[in-house]
Design a protein around this motif. Sequence first.
Motif, short mmCIF file in Angstrom:
data_model
loop_
_atom_site.label_atom_id
_atom_site.label_comp_id
_atom_site.label_asym_id
_atom_site.label_seq_id
_atom_site.Cartn_x
_atom_site.Cartn_y
_atom_site.Cartn_z
N ARG A 170 65.81 -20.36 29.48
CA ARG A 170 66.05 -18.93 29.45
C ARG A 170 67.33 -18.60 28.68
O ARG A 170 67.39 -17.63 27.93
CB ARG A 170 66.14 -18.37 30.88
N TYR A 171 68.35 -19.40 28.87
CA TYR A 171 69.62 -19.15 28.18
C TYR A 171 69.46 -19.30 26.68
O TYR A 171 69.96 -18.47 25.89
CB TYR A 171 70.67 -20.13 28.72
N LEU A 172 68.74 -20.32 26.24
CA LEU A 172 68.54 -20.53 24.81
C LEU A 172 67.67 -19.44 24.19
O LEU A 172 67.92 -18.99 23.07
CB LEU A 172 67.94 -21.91 24.56
N LEU A 173 66.66 -18.99 24.92
CA LEU A 173 65.83 -17.91 24.41
C LEU A 173 66.62 -16.60 24.31
O LEU A 173 66.49 -15.85 23.35
CB LEU A 173 64.59 -17.71 25.29
N ARG A 174 67.44 -16.34 25.31
CA ARG A 174 68.28 -15.14 25.25
C ARG A 174 69.31 -15.24 24.12
O ARG A 174 69.73 -14.22 23.57
CB ARG A 174 68.97 -14.90 26.59
N SER A 175 69.71 -16.45 23.81
CA SER A 175 70.72 -16.64 22.76
C SER A 175 70.14 -16.58 21.35
O SER A 175 70.79 -16.09 20.42
CB SER A 175 71.41 -18.00 22.96
N PHE A 176 68.89 -17.09 21.19
CA PHE A 176 68.34 -17.23 19.84
C PHE A 176 66.91 -16.73 19.69
O PHE A 176 66.32 -16.87 18.62
CB PHE A 176 68.40 -18.71 19.42
N GLY A 177 66.34 -16.14 20.75
CA GLY A 177 64.97 -15.63 20.65
C GLY A 177 64.87 -14.40 19.78
O GLY A 177 63.85 -14.17 19.12
N ARG A 178 65.90 -13.59 19.80
CA ARG A 178 65.95 -12.37 18.99
C ARG A 178 67.38 -12.15 18.52
O ARG A 178 68.33 -12.60 19.15
CB ARG A 178 65.47 -11.16 19.81
N ARG A 179 67.51 -11.45 17.42
CA ARG A 179 68.83 -11.10 16.92
C ARG A 179 69.43 -9.99 17.77
O ARG A 179 68.69 -9.18 18.32
CB ARG A 179 68.73 -10.67 15.45
N PRO A 180 70.76 -9.92 17.83
CA PRO A 180 71.76 -10.81 17.22
C PRO A 180 71.87 -12.12 17.98
O PRO A 180 71.67 -12.17 19.20
CB PRO A 180 73.06 -9.99 17.34
#
Length: 203
Positions: A172-182
Amino acid sequence: MMWDVPADRALRMLRRDQARQSLLDTTHGLLERRPWPEITIDDITTGAGMSRTAFYQHFGDRQHLLLTLFGALAEDLAHVGDTWMHGGEDPAAEHRASLAALTNLYLEHGRLLQAVFDAAVSEPDVAAAYEQLAAGIVAATADGIRRDVANGHTQVDDAEEMSRALSAMMERYLLRSFGRRPFADPAAVTATLATVWTRTLYR
């Protein structure tokens, strides 16, 4: 003429492969700008300069195309933690190296993984593929934790549950970080993940 038949067949196969790859590349490019639910087959075919009929010669539907993209990435995801999972003398350092590689993978492909996560909500085939990969990662991580317990590097009572909890948090942390910009700062993401994992497992 007998020699022309194999050559013609090879050329047709090459053009078919190129057309299929064009659809995949176009979709990957669209995902960098828009979320998966907003991308239509017409968007994909227009971007690739192809017709809807041509699309269906390669993929049954949007989900089939998405699963093809995901399948090409799944192998990398399954093995991105090998530096730690193969074991060594300094599991904390090896884990940090694996987390850095995972962060870079999400930085490059996080929009695709977000698309798979989004589609899994309503598409059983996508959900099954996603869950199969996630289950494999949890099982491999649990094996790594059990190995570190046996080697005296950590003390964990239930390696399976620890793996499930940490893996879910990380996903979840990685998706929140890189799933969408910014995007988040990759170095900060890696450092945060390393802090969580190493303090939890190795104190």
